[in-house]
Design an enzyme around this catalytic site. Structure first.
Site, PDB file in Angstrom:
ATOM      1  N   ASN A   1      58.403  96.185  53.521  1.00  0.00           N
ATOM      2  CA  ASN A   1      59.435  95.727  54.471  1.00  0.00           C
ATOM      3  C   ASN A   1      60.209  96.871  55.142  1.00  0.00           C
ATOM      4  O   ASN A   1      60.576  96.760  56.307  1.00  0.00           O
ATOM      5  CB  ASN A   1      60.368  94.697  53.829  1.00  0.00           C
TER       6      ASN A   1
ATOM      7  N   HIS B   1      51.548 102.331  47.838  1.00  0.00           N
ATOM      8  CA  HIS B   1      52.285 101.555  48.835  1.00  0.00           C
ATOM      9  C   HIS B   1      51.681 100.158  48.944  1.00  0.00           C
ATOM     10  O   HIS B   1      50.611  99.869  48.385  1.00  0.00           O
ATOM     11  CB  HIS B   1      52.244 102.284  50.183  1.00  0.00           C
TER      12      HIS B   1
ATOM     13  N   GLY C   1      60.363  95.869  44.991  1.00  0.00           N
ATOM     14  CA  GLY C   1      59.497  94.737  45.302  1.00  0.00           C
ATOM     15  C   GLY C   1      60.024  93.470  44.669  1.00  0.00           C
ATOM     16  O   GLY C   1      61.225  93.337  44.412  1.00  0.00           O
TER      17      GLY C   1
ATOM     18  N   GLU D   1      64.119  98.043  41.865  1.00  0.00           N
ATOM     19  CA  GLU D   1      64.896  97.520  43.000  1.00  0.00           C
ATOM     20  C   GLU D   1      64.195  96.244  43.439  1.00  0.00           C
ATOM     21  O   GLU D   1      63.172  96.301  44.119  1.00  0.00           O
ATOM     22  CB  GLU D   1      64.908  98.537  44.157  1.00  0.00           C
TER      23      GLU D   1
ATOM     24  N   CYS E   1      65.909  92.874  51.484  1.00  0.00           N
ATOM     25  CA  CYS E   1      66.388  92.465  50.158  1.00  0.00           C
ATOM     26  C   CYS E   1      67.898  92.272  50.168  1.00  0.00           C
ATOM     27  O   CYS E   1      68.425  91.380  49.520  1.00  0.00           O
ATOM     28  CB  CYS E   1      66.015  93.521  49.126  1.00  0.00           C
TER      29      CYS E   1
HETATM   30  P1  NAP Z   1      55.679  92.703  45.970  1.00  0.00           P
HETATM   31  O1  NAP Z   1      54.615  91.704  46.194  1.00  0.00           O
HETATM   32  O2  NAP Z   1      56.321  92.756  44.654  1.00  0.00           O
HETATM   33  O3  NAP Z   1      55.007  94.117  46.324  1.00  0.00           O
HETATM   34  C1  NAP Z   1      55.731  95.325  46.220  1.00  0.00           C
HETATM   35  C2  NAP Z   1      54.784  96.400  45.723  1.00  0.00           C
HETATM   36  O4  NAP Z   1      54.445  96.115  44.364  1.00  0.00           O
HETATM   37  C3  NAP Z   1      53.477  96.460  46.488  1.00  0.00           C
HETATM   38  O5  NAP Z   1      53.032  97.801  46.553  1.00  0.00           O
HETATM   39  C4  NAP Z   1      52.548  95.644  45.615  1.00  0.00           C
HETATM   40  O6  NAP Z   1      51.213  95.993  45.805  1.00  0.00           O
HETATM   41  C5  NAP Z   1      53.018  96.013  44.224  1.00  0.00           C
HETATM   42  N1  NAP Z   1      52.778  95.012  43.187  1.00  0.00           N
HETATM   43  C6  NAP Z   1      52.901  93.681  43.285  1.00  0.00           C
HETATM   44  N2  NAP Z   1      52.651  93.102  42.102  1.00  0.00           N
HETATM   45  C7  NAP Z   1      52.360  94.100  41.239  1.00  0.00           C
HETATM   46  C8  NAP Z   1      52.024  94.141  39.859  1.00  0.00           C
HETATM   47  N3  NAP Z   1      51.927  93.034  39.143  1.00  0.00           N
HETATM   48  N4  NAP Z   1      51.830  95.340  39.290  1.00  0.00           N
HETATM   49  C9  NAP Z   1      51.923  96.469  40.012  1.00  0.00           C
HETATM   50  N5  NAP Z   1      52.237  96.491  41.323  1.00  0.00           N
HETATM   51  C10 NAP Z   1      52.457  95.320  41.925  1.00  0.00           C
HETATM   52  O7  NAP Z   1      56.844  92.592  46.990  1.00  0.00           O
HETATM   53  P2  NAP Z   1      56.738  92.260  48.525  1.00  0.00           P
HETATM   54  O8  NAP Z   1      56.616  90.804  48.676  1.00  0.00           O
HETATM   55  O9  NAP Z   1      55.739  93.132  49.169  1.00  0.00           O
HETATM   56  O10 NAP Z   1      58.181  92.788  48.988  1.00  0.00           O
HETATM   57  C11 NAP Z   1      59.246  91.964  49.142  1.00  0.00           C
HETATM   58  C12 NAP Z   1      60.116  91.964  47.897  1.00  0.00           C
HETATM   59  O11 NAP Z   1      60.669  93.249  47.695  1.00  0.00           O
HETATM   60  C13 NAP Z   1      61.305  91.039  48.076  1.00  0.00           C
HETATM   61  O12 NAP Z   1      61.556  90.337  46.899  1.00  0.00           O
HETATM   62  C14 NAP Z   1      62.433  92.004  48.384  1.00  0.00           C
HETATM   63  O13 NAP Z   1      63.706  91.511  48.129  1.00  0.00           O
HETATM   64  C15 NAP Z   1      62.066  93.146  47.513  1.00  0.00           C
HETATM   65  N6  NAP Z   1      62.765  94.359  47.962  1.00  0.00           N
HETATM   66  C16 NAP Z   1      63.771  94.870  47.208  1.00  0.00           C
HETATM   67  C17 NAP Z   1      64.482  95.975  47.659  1.00  0.00           C
HETATM   68  C18 NAP Z   1      65.614  96.581  46.864  1.00  0.00           C
HETATM   69  O14 NAP Z   1      65.989  97.709  47.160  1.00  0.00           O
HETATM   70  N7  NAP Z   1      66.190  95.905  45.895  1.00  0.00           N
HETATM   71  C19 NAP Z   1      64.129  96.569  48.863  1.00  0.00           C
HETATM   72  C20 NAP Z   1      63.094  96.013  49.609  1.00  0.00           C
HETATM   73  C21 NAP Z   1      62.417  94.909  49.137  1.00  0.00           C
HETATM   74  P3  NAP Z   1      50.030  94.897  45.831  1.00  0.00           P
HETATM   75  O15 NAP Z   1      50.421  93.882  46.846  1.00  0.00           O
HETATM   76  O16 NAP Z   1      48.825  95.695  46.176  1.00  0.00           O
HETATM   77  O17 NAP Z   1      49.962  94.333  44.439  1.00  0.00           O
END
Ligand code: NAP
Length: 457
Positions: A134, A158, A209, A231, A265
């Protein structure tokens, strides 16, 4: 999801990438470990010079990088430009302040029976960053700039939909002069993350994530006894009390909700408004949401672009449908327009109750939920009625109310009369299911350091 650039505004696959094999991952980890042995001894002055050079390169490449980000994940050009600028500011900030943040922290020697005693901050080693799409530049820089300035080296996994942005960052640090192996982007599949995290040469990890990804990383790292920073998601409250400037609160609230096409987020997601001003606020807010221009993110006139993935758009659609089906009222939007790409109209819903998914879940799209409350007690209770605790915004000119909102809202960050944002000077992070640890500021840079106690008798 395959590693590919797919334009979210059209759905067109522009470029695909093959993941690297396990042997190549091993070679890269070995390179990181050997790079760390030398890099940890480089002084702050040299690290800062390379970091300033990287910031200068990124600033010079701003237009190209902006277009790349817009193409890969659909944020508007203005938002992508702003993200580049944030990164540049952060890199310069850590280049200039890391030595001071990591200076030996002396205590009263005689009080601990010593001639001299202090904590010395030392780097840990190769840190794995697992990052979302994002803010594809900012999330990486937020982790990498302080980690590098502290003397660590970075491995980055990433999100699969921003590979070109990821590779650009890999090259950026090398071109700025950082030794080979200090920042390496690994184009890998999800199942390659766990063995990487278990590798003894990788000493710590940070994940930005979803909650699910956070649990998975933390479980493995916990077993391996490795430090993590998480985060995760947020469902930030935005409390509006009667003394607030309603026009400003509504305008800033809309910006907060739809920034990054609603995929932030720390966006305001739940608008909790005092009964006395609810109707006026709702009128202003809905009118502003209706006036937003949805369209091609590469068009400078666009306010809100598409969601980054079809899956993300379908998820938001299902959350709103669930709320409407359980009795919520849709005041505007609530549909995916009939056009190519993964667009979703800016939406306002009201009448949300705990049976609805949106009450408990994070909504990662341009959807605001409005709640009416009778008093500040109800406002605080509702603000805290979520599994998340990332940020919170509160609008009031009343000092006593402000104090209660600041101290009683369960969140990592509270912004009063403004929207939650990120500054390199301020710690960034959450509590509850939004994660733990902090990024940015002196707190952030110390997360991946050994605070070594030194006692000299
Ligand atoms: P996501 O599906 O959790 O993916 C984030 C990263 O984690 C990706 O590189 C993803 O790669 C990897 N990933 C996912 N599941 C994994 C697992 N089981 N083991 C290891 N790696 C894994 O998140 P998203 O949907 O892309 O991003 C949106 C989320 O991020 C929202 O919930 C948002 O609020 C949160 N976020 C939080 C912050 C903060 O600072 N608190 C900032 C920005 C976003 P793969 O898809 O290849 O698995």
């Amino acid at each position: 999801m395959a590693i590919a650039t797919i334009n979210p505004a059209t759905g067109e696959t522009l470029r695909t990438f093959e993941p690297i094999g396990d042997g190549e991952v091993d070679r890269r980890v070995a390179l990181a470990a050997s790079a760390f042995r030398d890099y940890r001894t480089v002084d702050f002055k040299q690290r800062a010079a390379w970091m300033h050079a990287a910031a200068g390169l990124l600033r010079a490449e701003r237009d190209r990088v902006t277009r790349l980000v817009t193409t890969e994940m659909g944020k508007t050009l203005a938002a992508a430009r702003c993200e580049v600028d944030m990164c540049v500011r952060e890199m310069r900030f850590f280049a200039d302040h890391s030595e001071e943040f990591l200076a030996d922290a002396s205590v009263d020697g005689p009080a601990v029976g010593a001639r001299q005693a202090y904590a010395r901050y030392q780097p840990l080693g190769p840190v794995l960053g697992v990052m979302p799409w994002n803010f594809p530049l900012w999330q990486v820089i937020r982790f990498a700039a302080p980690a590098l300035m502290a003397g660590n080296v970075c491995l980055l996994k990433h999100a699969p939909n921003v590979p070109q942005t990821a590779l650009h960052l890999d090259g950026l640090f090398a071109r700025a002069g950082f030794p080979g192996g200090c920042v390496q982007v690994l184009l890998i599949e999800p199942e390659q993350v766990e063995p990487l995290l278990r590798d003894r040469r990788v000493v710590a990890a940070t994940l930005t994530g979803s909650e699910a990804a956070g649990r998975s990383i933390a479980a493995v790292a916990g077993w391996e006894i490795k430090k993590t920073v998480l985060e995760l998601g947020g469902s930030d409250p935005y409390v509006v009390m009667p003394s607030a400037d309603l026009g400003e609160a509504a305008a800033v609230g809309v910006t907060s909700r739809v920034q990054n096409n609603g995929q932030s987020c720390f966006a305001a997601k739940r608008f909790i408004v005092h009964d006395e001003v609810y109707d006026d606020f709702a009128g202003l807010f809905v009118a502003l949401m209706e006036s937003l221009r949805l369209g091609d993110p590469a068009d400078e006139a666009t306010d809100v672009g598409p969601l980054a993935t079809r899956r993300g758009r379908d998820h938001v659609e299902s959350q709103v449908a669930n709320a409407a089906g359980c009795g919520a009222r849709v005041l505007c939007g609530g549909v995916s327009p009939d056009m190519p790409g993964w667009f979703y109209e800016p939406t306002v819903i009201t009448g949300v109750t705990p049976e609805m998914r949106v009450f408990h879940e994070e909504v990662f799209g341009p959807v605001a939920a409005l709640y009416r409350v009778a008093d500040i007690d109800e406002a605080i209770a509702l603000a805290n009625a979520t599994p998340f605790g990332l940020g919170a915004a509160a609008w009031t000119d009343d000092v006593a109310e402000r104090e209660r909102l600041v101290s009683e809202i369960e969140a990592g960050m509270v912004y009063v009369n403004g929207m939650v944002s990120a500054y390199p000077q301020l710690p960034f992070g959450g509590v509850k299911n939004s994660g733990y640890g902090r990024e940015l500021s002196a707190y952030g840079i110390r997360e991946f350091c050994n605070a070594k106690t030194v006692w000299i008798g």
